[in-house]
Design a protein around this motif. Structure first.
Motif, PDB file in Angstrom:
ATOM      1  N   LEU A   1      -9.313   6.995  -1.760  1.00 38.37           N
ATOM      2  CA  LEU A   1      -8.579   5.819  -1.310  1.00 38.37           C
ATOM      3  C   LEU A   1      -8.715   4.680  -2.319  1.00 38.37           C
ATOM      4  O   LEU A   1      -7.724   4.019  -2.647  1.00 38.37           O
ATOM      5  CB  LEU A   1      -9.082   5.367   0.061  1.00 38.37           C
ATOM      6  CG  LEU A   1      -8.571   4.025   0.582  1.00 38.37           C
ATOM      7  CD1 LEU A   1      -7.087   4.090   0.857  1.00 38.37           C
ATOM      8  CD2 LEU A   1      -9.333   3.614   1.819  1.00 38.37           C
ATOM      9  N   LEU A   2      -9.910   4.469  -2.822  1.00 40.54           N
ATOM     10  CA  LEU A   2     -10.104   3.425  -3.832  1.00 40.54           C
ATOM     11  C   LEU A   2      -9.312   3.724  -5.100  1.00 40.54           C
ATOM     12  O   LEU A   2      -8.719   2.822  -5.690  1.00 40.54           O
ATOM     13  CB  LEU A   2     -11.583   3.272  -4.155  1.00 40.54           C
ATOM     14  CG  LEU A   2     -12.444   2.636  -3.063  1.00 40.54           C
ATOM     15  CD1 LEU A   2     -13.894   2.589  -3.521  1.00 40.54           C
ATOM     16  CD2 LEU A   2     -11.944   1.269  -2.709  1.00 40.54           C
ATOM     17  N   LEU A   3      -9.292   4.984  -5.509  1.00 37.57           N
ATOM     18  CA  LEU A   3      -8.510   5.356  -6.685  1.00 37.57           C
ATOM     19  C   LEU A   3      -7.020   5.157  -6.452  1.00 37.57           C
ATOM     20  O   LEU A   3      -6.302   4.708  -7.346  1.00 37.57           O
ATOM     21  CB  LEU A   3      -8.791   6.811  -7.065  1.00 37.57           C
ATOM     22  CG  LEU A   3     -10.129   7.086  -7.717  1.00 37.57           C
ATOM     23  CD1 LEU A   3     -10.316   8.585  -7.934  1.00 37.57           C
ATOM     24  CD2 LEU A   3     -10.231   6.349  -9.028  1.00 37.57           C
ATOM     25  N   ALA A   4      -6.544   5.472  -5.245  1.00 39.76           N
ATOM     26  CA  ALA A   4      -5.120   5.280  -4.935  1.00 39.76           C
ATOM     27  C   ALA A   4      -4.770   3.805  -4.904  1.00 39.76           C
ATOM     28  O   ALA A   4      -3.679   3.410  -5.334  1.00 39.76           O
ATOM     29  CB  ALA A   4      -4.792   5.935  -3.600  1.00 39.76           C
ATOM     30  N   LEU A   5      -5.683   2.972  -4.430  1.00 42.62           N
ATOM     31  CA  LEU A   5      -5.417   1.540  -4.407  1.00 42.62           C
ATOM     32  C   LEU A   5      -5.400   0.956  -5.811  1.00 42.62           C
ATOM     33  O   LEU A   5      -4.584   0.087  -6.129  1.00 42.62           O
ATOM     34  CB  LEU A   5      -6.459   0.822  -3.543  1.00 42.62           C
ATOM     35  CG  LEU A   5      -6.330   1.024  -2.044  1.00 42.62           C
ATOM     36  CD1 LEU A   5      -7.492   0.345  -1.330  1.00 42.62           C
ATOM     37  CD2 LEU A   5      -5.012   0.500  -1.529  1.00 42.62           C
TER      38      LEU A   5
ATOM     39  N   MET B   1       0.856  -1.170   0.000  1.00 41.00           N
ATOM     40  CA  MET B   1       0.000   0.000   0.000  1.00 41.00           C
ATOM     41  C   MET B   1       0.902   1.232   0.000  1.00 41.00           C
ATOM     42  O   MET B   1       1.852   1.312   0.767  1.00 41.00           O
ATOM     43  CB  MET B   1      -0.896  -0.030   1.237  1.00 41.00           C
ATOM     44  CG  MET B   1      -1.954   1.025   1.236  1.00 41.00           C
ATOM     45  SD  MET B   1      -2.985   1.076   2.706  1.00 41.00           S
ATOM     46  CE  MET B   1      -3.966  -0.367   2.519  1.00 41.00           C
ATOM     47  N   SER B   2       0.604   2.165  -0.838  1.00 42.17           N
ATOM     48  CA  SER B   2       1.416   3.369  -0.952  1.00 42.17           C
ATOM     49  C   SER B   2       1.168   4.299   0.235  1.00 42.17           C
ATOM     50  O   SER B   2       0.209   4.140   0.994  1.00 42.17           O
ATOM     51  CB  SER B   2       1.103   4.089  -2.261  1.00 42.17           C
ATOM     52  OG  SER B   2      -0.217   4.579  -2.221  1.00 42.17           O
ATOM     53  N   THR B   3       2.036   5.287   0.367  1.00 42.24           N
ATOM     54  CA  THR B   3       1.885   6.233   1.472  1.00 42.24           C
ATOM     55  C   THR B   3       0.641   7.097   1.285  1.00 42.24           C
ATOM     56  O   THR B   3       0.002   7.485   2.263  1.00 42.24           O
ATOM     57  CB  THR B   3       3.127   7.129   1.593  1.00 42.24           C
ATOM     58  OG1 THR B   3       3.364   7.778   0.348  1.00 42.24           O
ATOM     59  CG2 THR B   3       4.344   6.306   1.966  1.00 42.24           C
ATOM     60  N   ALA B   4       0.297   7.390   0.033  1.00 40.81           N
ATOM     61  CA  ALA B   4      -0.925   8.164  -0.218  1.00 40.81           C
ATOM     62  C   ALA B   4      -2.152   7.372   0.206  1.00 40.81           C
ATOM     63  O   ALA B   4      -3.078   7.923   0.812  1.00 40.81           O
ATOM     64  CB  ALA B   4      -1.017   8.537  -1.689  1.00 40.81           C
ATOM     65  N   ALA B   5      -2.155   6.081  -0.097  1.00 43.42           N
ATOM     66  CA  ALA B   5      -3.292   5.242   0.281  1.00 43.42           C
ATOM     67  C   ALA B   5      -3.374   5.101   1.796  1.00 43.42           C
ATOM     68  O   ALA B   5      -4.465   5.114   2.367  1.00 43.42           O
ATOM     69  CB  ALA B   5      -3.180   3.881  -0.375  1.00 43.42           C
TER      70      ALA B   5
ATOM     71  N   LEU C   1      -4.776   8.373   3.164  1.00 41.60           N
ATOM     72  CA  LEU C   1      -6.206   8.486   2.869  1.00 41.60           C
ATOM     73  C   LEU C   1      -7.029   7.537   3.728  1.00 41.60           C
ATOM     74  O   LEU C   1      -8.152   7.869   4.127  1.00 41.60           O
ATOM     75  CB  LEU C   1      -6.464   8.231   1.387  1.00 41.60           C
ATOM     76  CG  LEU C   1      -6.065   9.362   0.455  1.00 41.60           C
ATOM     77  CD1 LEU C   1      -6.110   8.905  -0.982  1.00 41.60           C
ATOM     78  CD2 LEU C   1      -6.954  10.563   0.662  1.00 41.60           C
ATOM     79  N   LEU C   2      -6.474   6.366   4.043  1.00 39.58           N
ATOM     80  CA  LEU C   2      -7.158   5.441   4.935  1.00 39.58           C
ATOM     81  C   LEU C   2      -7.296   6.035   6.326  1.00 39.58           C
ATOM     82  O   LEU C   2      -8.371   5.963   6.945  1.00 39.58           O
ATOM     83  CB  LEU C   2      -6.406   4.113   4.996  1.00 39.58           C
ATOM     84  CG  LEU C   2      -6.957   3.060   5.941  1.00 39.58           C
ATOM     85  CD1 LEU C   2      -8.347   2.614   5.502  1.00 39.58           C
ATOM     86  CD2 LEU C   2      -6.022   1.881   6.026  1.00 39.58           C
ATOM     87  N   ILE C   3      -6.251   6.659   6.821  1.00 38.02           N
ATOM     88  CA  ILE C   3      -6.302   7.290   8.142  1.00 38.02           C
ATOM     89  C   ILE C   3      -7.302   8.441   8.141  1.00 38.02           C
ATOM     90  O   ILE C   3      -8.090   8.590   9.077  1.00 38.02           O
ATOM     91  CB  ILE C   3      -4.895   7.764   8.557  1.00 38.02           C
ATOM     92  CG1 ILE C   3      -4.014   6.545   8.832  1.00 38.02           C
ATOM     93  CG2 ILE C   3      -4.950   8.663   9.776  1.00 38.02           C
ATOM     94  CD1 ILE C   3      -2.556   6.861   9.022  1.00 38.02           C
ATOM     95  N   LEU C   4      -7.289   9.266   7.082  1.00 39.69           N
ATOM     96  CA  LEU C   4      -8.244  10.378   6.999  1.00 39.69           C
ATOM     97  C   LEU C   4      -9.682   9.874   6.922  1.00 39.69           C
ATOM     98  O   LEU C   4     -10.589  10.470   7.512  1.00 39.69           O
ATOM     99  CB  LEU C   4      -7.925  11.256   5.795  1.00 39.69           C
ATOM    100  CG  LEU C   4      -6.708  12.161   5.927  1.00 39.69           C
ATOM    101  CD1 LEU C   4      -6.405  12.818   4.595  1.00 39.69           C
ATOM    102  CD2 LEU C   4      -6.934  13.193   6.997  1.00 39.69           C
ATOM    103  N   THR C   5      -9.899   8.792   6.198  1.00 38.76           N
ATOM    104  CA  THR C   5     -11.238   8.223   6.102  1.00 38.76           C
ATOM    105  C   THR C   5     -11.721   7.727   7.456  1.00 38.76           C
ATOM    106  O   THR C   5     -12.855   7.997   7.867  1.00 38.76           O
ATOM    107  CB  THR C   5     -11.249   7.057   5.092  1.00 38.76           C
ATOM    108  OG1 THR C   5     -10.801   7.538   3.837  1.00 38.76           O
ATOM    109  CG2 THR C   5     -12.641   6.478   4.946  1.00 38.76           C
TER     110      THR C   5
END
Length: 59
Positions: free
Chosen positions: A42-46, A1-5, A8-12
């Motif tokens: 998050l889905l787009l980043a994944l 999982m990338s750092t952006a994902a 975004l998971l933490i923000l979600t």
């Protein structure tokens, strides 16, 4: 999982928990909108972070 994902998971999760815990009249709907937008990003980043390997030789 990338750092952006991961971010975004933490923000979600944070916006979802905040929307559940805060009363509706204080930023309730704005937090739900933020949670939904963070989830879609998050889905787009994944999907974008997925490495699809193309093997032209069928084995």
């Amino acid at each position: 999982m990338s750092t952006a994902a991961k971010s975004l998971l933490i923000l979600t999760l944070l916006s979802g928990f905040a929307a559940a815990l805060l009363p509706e009249e204080t930023l309730g709907s704005a937090l739900l909108i933020a949670c939904g937008s963070f989830f879609s990003l998050l889905l787009l980043a994944l999907i974008a972070g997925r490495k699809i390997k193309f093997d032209p030789v069928l084995r």
